[in-house]
Design a protein around this motif. Structure first.
Motif, PDB file in Angstrom:
ATOM      1  N   GLY A  95       0.850  -1.184   0.000  1.00 35.54           N
ATOM      2  CA  GLY A  95       0.000   0.000   0.000  1.00 35.54           C
ATOM      3  C   GLY A  95       0.889   1.237   0.000  1.00 35.54           C
ATOM      4  O   GLY A  95       2.117   1.145  -0.042  1.00 35.54           O
ATOM      5  N   GLY A  96       0.292   2.393   0.023  1.00 35.62           N
ATOM      6  CA  GLY A  96       1.067   3.617   0.125  1.00 35.62           C
ATOM      7  C   GLY A  96       1.044   4.464  -1.123  1.00 35.62           C
ATOM      8  O   GLY A  96       0.405   4.142  -2.119  1.00 35.62           O
ATOM      9  N   THR A  97       1.771   5.562  -1.033  1.00 33.51           N
ATOM     10  CA  THR A  97       1.811   6.573  -2.081  1.00 33.51           C
ATOM     11  C   THR A  97       3.218   6.695  -2.629  1.00 33.51           C
ATOM     12  O   THR A  97       4.181   6.813  -1.876  1.00 33.51           O
ATOM     13  N   PRO A 130       1.494   3.181   4.637  1.00 38.24           N
ATOM     14  CA  PRO A 130       0.581   3.459   5.750  1.00 38.24           C
ATOM     15  C   PRO A 130       1.257   3.193   7.091  1.00 38.24           C
ATOM     16  O   PRO A 130       2.014   2.237   7.233  1.00 38.24           O
ATOM     17  N   GLY A 131       1.002   4.047   8.046  1.00 36.24           N
ATOM     18  CA  GLY A 131       1.618   3.908   9.357  1.00 36.24           C
ATOM     19  C   GLY A 131       2.804   4.831   9.549  1.00 36.24           C
ATOM     20  O   GLY A 131       3.440   4.829  10.593  1.00 36.24           O
TER      21      GLY A 131
END
Length: 119
Positions: free
Chosen positions: A28-30, A43-44
């Protein structure tokens, strides 16, 4: 007292954007950056970075005469489901001999070893 704080783990690779896209699908993530340096904001609050390395040679694993350099341990809830996902994204298995243990070893599209580990 610590002398430093870990900023980011950086992976050398031939195509930072492509490798960041692989890990973005896994974690996940950008993805942000250019063709030379890409950050994946996971995330996190953690980040993983990817740096263009002309002449990049992937680590050999397992090979006693070559270092694996480092590897990532990625925690998953279901090994079989996660395995299907990373293989569909372009990972390749490095160790398929013992399917009974709680971890499995793969190479990402640039050849870096990583493990899926059952939580």
């Amino acid at each position: 007292m610590a002398l430093a704080e870990l900023g980011v783990v950086v992976l050398d690779c031939p195509d930072p954007r492509a490798l960041a896209a692989f890990y973005s699908e896994v974690l996940g993530g950008t993805v942000k950056g250019d063709e030379h340096w890409v950050d994946l904001e996971v995330p996190g609050g953690r980040s993983l970075a990817f740096q263009a390395a002309p002449g990049y040679v992937p680590p050999a694993w397992p090979a006693p005469e070559h270092s694996q350099q480092f590897h990532l341990d990625l925690t998953v809830e279901d090994l079989d489901t996660a395995e299907k996902g990373v293989l569909a994204l372009g990972a390749r298995p490095l160790d398929t001999e013992d399917r009974s243990r709680g971890w499995r070893v793969y190479a990402d599209p640039a050849g870096h070893p990583f493990c899926l580990c059952a939580c």
